[in-house]
Design a protein around this motif. Structure first.
Motif, mmCIF file in Angstrom:
data_model
loop_
_atom_site.group_PDB
_atom_site.id
_atom_site.type_symbol
_atom_site.label_atom_id
_atom_site.label_comp_id
_atom_site.label_asym_id
_atom_site.label_seq_id
_atom_site.Cartn_x
_atom_site.Cartn_y
_atom_site.Cartn_z
ATOM 1 N N ARG A 160 0.852 -1.188 0.000
ATOM 2 C CA ARG A 160 0.000 0.000 0.000
ATOM 3 C C ARG A 160 0.887 1.237 0.000
ATOM 4 N NH1 ARG A 160 -4.630 1.506 4.504
ATOM 5 N NH2 ARG A 160 -5.371 3.397 3.463
ATOM 6 N N TYR A 180 -10.616 1.563 -4.381
ATOM 7 C CA TYR A 180 -9.156 1.549 -4.369
ATOM 8 C C TYR A 180 -8.626 2.784 -5.093
ATOM 9 C CZ TYR A 180 -10.046 -3.244 -3.021
ATOM 10 O OH TYR A 180 -10.507 -4.354 -2.373
ATOM 11 N N VAL A 210 -4.729 2.155 -1.161
ATOM 12 C CA VAL A 210 -5.546 1.293 -0.294
ATOM 13 C C VAL A 210 -4.961 -0.114 -0.194
ATOM 14 C CG1 VAL A 210 -7.867 0.364 0.199
ATOM 15 C CG2 VAL A 210 -7.619 2.671 -0.754
ATOM 16 N N ASP A 211 -4.363 -0.625 -1.254
ATOM 17 C CA ASP A 211 -3.747 -1.951 -1.229
ATOM 18 C C ASP A 211 -2.464 -1.939 -2.058
ATOM 19 O OD1 ASP A 211 -4.482 -2.022 -3.906
ATOM 20 O OD2 ASP A 211 -5.930 -3.623 -3.697
ATOM 21 N N ASN A 251 -0.923 -1.570 -9.015
ATOM 22 C CA ASN A 251 -0.472 -0.195 -8.837
ATOM 23 C C ASN A 251 0.550 0.228 -9.896
ATOM 24 O OD1 ASN A 251 -2.119 0.077 -6.631
ATOM 25 N ND2 ASN A 251 -0.528 -0.383 -5.157
#
Length: 181
Positions: free
Chosen positions: A81, A115, A173-174, A178
């Motif tokens: 994250r 997210y 968020v996680d 990404n």
């Protein structure tokens, strides 16, 4: 004929004593600009955290922008994250006609959950508490993948407030999906 346009694409008639007159629909209207940032000059009023930094990546004004990401990879994939804040103090006093407008580029995963949150808040008490979201997007909102305007966000509810903190926040968020920039 060549015209000058502001960040929202409005044709500018003139700028005089901090007041910009723009063409809006079929008339000109005056807009008082208390603060404008291009990230080209002194950016010492801004503090950065997480992956926020001033860069030439996806610049919008003419060479630089504030960006959340890693220069080397061009994304925010850190293996976990990641979250960060870009923040500054608006000096002076907010008025009943004060508005916030900004240009942004947003490229995130597309998913039904909340997210890759992108939001803007302000604080009138030195950061002890923060407003609700003045602007909010997450993975449920499609990526724009282009520079777009936030539109006018009224700050009239904070009229009379002085030395207001303004923050732009990104929170993945996680640690999954990404690899966007």
């Amino acid at each position: 004929t060549q015209f000058t346009h502001d960040g929202d694409g409005n044709r500018v008639k003139k700028v005089e004593n901090g007041q910009t007159t723009v063409y809006a629909g079929n008339h000109y209207e005056a807009v008082t600009t208390a603060f404008q940032e291009t990230f080209e000059g002194d950016t010492g009023r801004w503090s950065t955290g997480g992956l926020w930094h001033i860069t030439a990546q996806k610049a919008n004004s003419p060479v630089k922008s504030a960006w959340y990401g890693q220069e080397g990879s061009g994304n925010y994939a850190t293996g976990g994250r990641t979250t960060g804040v870009l923040q500054m103090t608006l000096t002076g006093t907010l008025r009943s006609d004060s508005v916030l407008r900004f240009q942004y580029w947003r490229e995130v995963e597309s998913y039904s959950g909340a997210y890759d949150q992108t939001y803007v808040q302000l604080s009138t008490d030195g950061g002890a508490t923060w407003s609700g979201y003045l602007f909010y997007r997450d993975s449920r909102n499609a990526s724009e993948r282009a520079w777009v305007s936030s539109g006018e966000i009224s700050l009239g509810a904070y009229a009379g407030a002085q030395n207001v903190l303004l923050r732009f926040v990104f929170d993945s968020v996680d640690g999954l999906y990404n690899n966007y920039g």
